[in-house]
Design a protein around this motif. Structure first.
Motif, PDB file in Angstrom:
ATOM      1  N   ASP A  65     -39.655   8.658  22.266  1.00  0.00           N
ATOM      2  CA  ASP A  65     -39.039   7.454  22.849  1.00  0.00           C
ATOM      3  C   ASP A  65     -40.061   6.316  22.942  1.00  0.00           C
ATOM      4  N   ASN A 102     -37.994  13.579  30.368  1.00  0.00           N
ATOM      5  CA  ASN A 102     -37.171  13.840  29.187  1.00  0.00           C
ATOM      6  C   ASN A 102     -37.624  13.062  27.948  1.00  0.00           C
ATOM      7  N   ASN A 103     -38.764  12.398  28.064  1.00  0.00           N
ATOM      8  CA  ASN A 103     -39.346  11.768  26.882  1.00  0.00           C
ATOM      9  C   ASN A 103     -40.538  12.556  26.355  1.00  0.00           C
TER      10      ASN A 103
HETATM   11 MG    MG Z   1     -35.565   8.845  26.185  1.00  0.00          MG
END
Ligand code: MG
Ligand code: ADP
Ligand code: MG
Length: 378
Positions: free
Chosen positions: A241, A225-226
């Motif tokens: 991120d 999810n980054n």
């Molecule tokens: Mg993140």
């Protein structure tokens, strides 16, 4: 603007958005920093910027965090532009304040930073199929290759000794000796597991110190999810991120992806029967990673990829067990054996990696299509 927080309003003006923003609202589900979406233009406006107050409990030196981020993102931007790419979508672009500073400090000392929102992108929360994991390997491999020649030693170590596995082992031994919560008697097999692996803890650090593994720009939060994927093509677009960018070992970023992504169960699954190291997922990530990072990695790095996976998993298990012995002061727990259960899943994965060691090596070899580089310690 409808903004009630005076500090947020000041921050918007500091980034020259106060006059043009039409709308600002809380954004995302992160629980580290306070994040807001900034909309520009008429009507409902278009989501254009993200503005964030950095959590100074976690990031004690915002100046250093921002220097790392600006160094890396400006470098990426220049490379993307040089090859005719879309630098507004293929990297985050942080903007400077009116006074040219990398972040704005509000009246209460809160540090704010601001970057472009990447439109038409999707974020995948967890691996649905091996293909997702393969794509994630490709993105993080490309990130490594793009930054191959970045002077990693100029980055700040914003979290000290983050992946110093030898120190993690010493901390464990201290916690075991003190045993302040009288828990050592409840984790004898796990303690024995760590002790049996004590020598492994020095392997990668020794190679780094001997100059046999190069220092790299590492991301240190290489979760699926980054990565943002292009909404239309599904291709990996951009690694996000970037708070934990630091100098380190490529093997640690790779290994951390494998640690949580190639497991069949949650990190805190209490039923160990459900916890397995999944070779198919290992292969998917490794294939993607080597397809993109391949030519930037040294032969030694490639050879040690399985070590990266094993060591990051072992290190994480040691940290959980240490926290268990110390009375759960670091990781959030819902019950008294939570950290012990977490340590057990990690050690189970380590054992299964060891049982499949030859196959892991063969998979790495299979996708090491290009010749590795000679070592070039920066
Ligand atoms: Mg993140
Ligand atoms: P955290 O440290 O809380 O994980 P992230 O920087 O990963 O913070 O942001 C949280 C989520 O917000 C991401 O997983 C992504 O879904 C979304 N997001 C963050 N930055 C952007 C951006 N520039 N463009 C689009 N979405 C973003
Ligand atoms: Mg983060």
């Amino acid at each position: 603007l409808g903004v009630e927080d005076r500090n947020l309003e000041d921050a918007l003006f500091a980034f020259k958005l106060g006059e043009v923003a039409s709308y600002v609202k809380p954004f995302g589900s992160g629980h580290i920093n306070d994040t807001y979406a900034v909309y520009l233009g008429d009507g409902a406006g278009t989501l254009s910027y993200v503005i964030q107050r950095i959590n100074t409990e976690v990031f004690k030196k915002p100046q250093e965090v921002m220097e790392n981020i600006f160094g890396v993102t400006e470098y990426l931007r220049a490379r993307i532009l040089a090859r005719g790419g879309d630098a507004d979508r293929e990297t985050l672009n942080y903007i400077k304040t009116k006074t040219g500073a990398p972040y704005f400090e509000d009246a209460d000392g809160g540090p704010w930073r601001c970057y472009n929102y990447i439109p038409d992108s999707v974020c995948i929360e967890s691996v649905r199929t091996p293909k997702d994991f393969y794509n994630s390997g490709k993105s993080f491999g490309a990130f490594l290759r793009e930054l191959e020649n970045y002077p990693a030693e100029t980055l700040h170590e914003t979290i000290e000794k983050f992946h110093d596995t030898r120190k993690r082992l010493r901390d464990f031994e201290t916690a075991l000796e003190r045993d302040v919560w009288d828990r050592a008697r409840t984790c004898k097999p796990e303690t024995a597991f760590v002790q049996a692996h004590a020598r492994d803890c020095a392997v990668l650090m020794d190679l780094l110190e001997q100059g046999r593994l190069p220092l790299r720009v590492t991301h240190n939060d290489t979760k699926l999810n980054n990565i943002l994927f292009d909404k239309d093509t599904g291709e990996g677009l951009c690694v996000i991120d970037l708070d934990t960018i630091m100098p380190g070992l490529a093997l640690n970023d790779y290994g951390d992806s494998i640690r949580f992504g190639a497991s069949t169960a949650r990190e805190d699954e209490p039923d160990l029967e459900k916890v397995h190291f999944d070779l198919e997922l290992f292969e998917a990530y490794t294939k993607g990673y080597l397809e993109t990072a391949g030519s930037a990695l040294t032969d030694m790095e490639k050879e040690y990829l399985p070590w990266g996976a094993k060591m990051m998993t072992l290190e994480c298990g040691i940290r959980f067990l240490t926290d268990y012995l110390q009375g759960d002061t670091y990781f959030k727990v819902t019950h008294s054996t939570h950290n012990l259960e977490r340590a057990r899943t990690q050690f189970k994965l380590v054992s299964e990696m060891e049982a499949h060691w030859e196959e892991m090596g063969a998979i790495v070899k299979k996708y090491s299509m290009t010749e590795g580089k000679e070592n070039h310690a920066h």
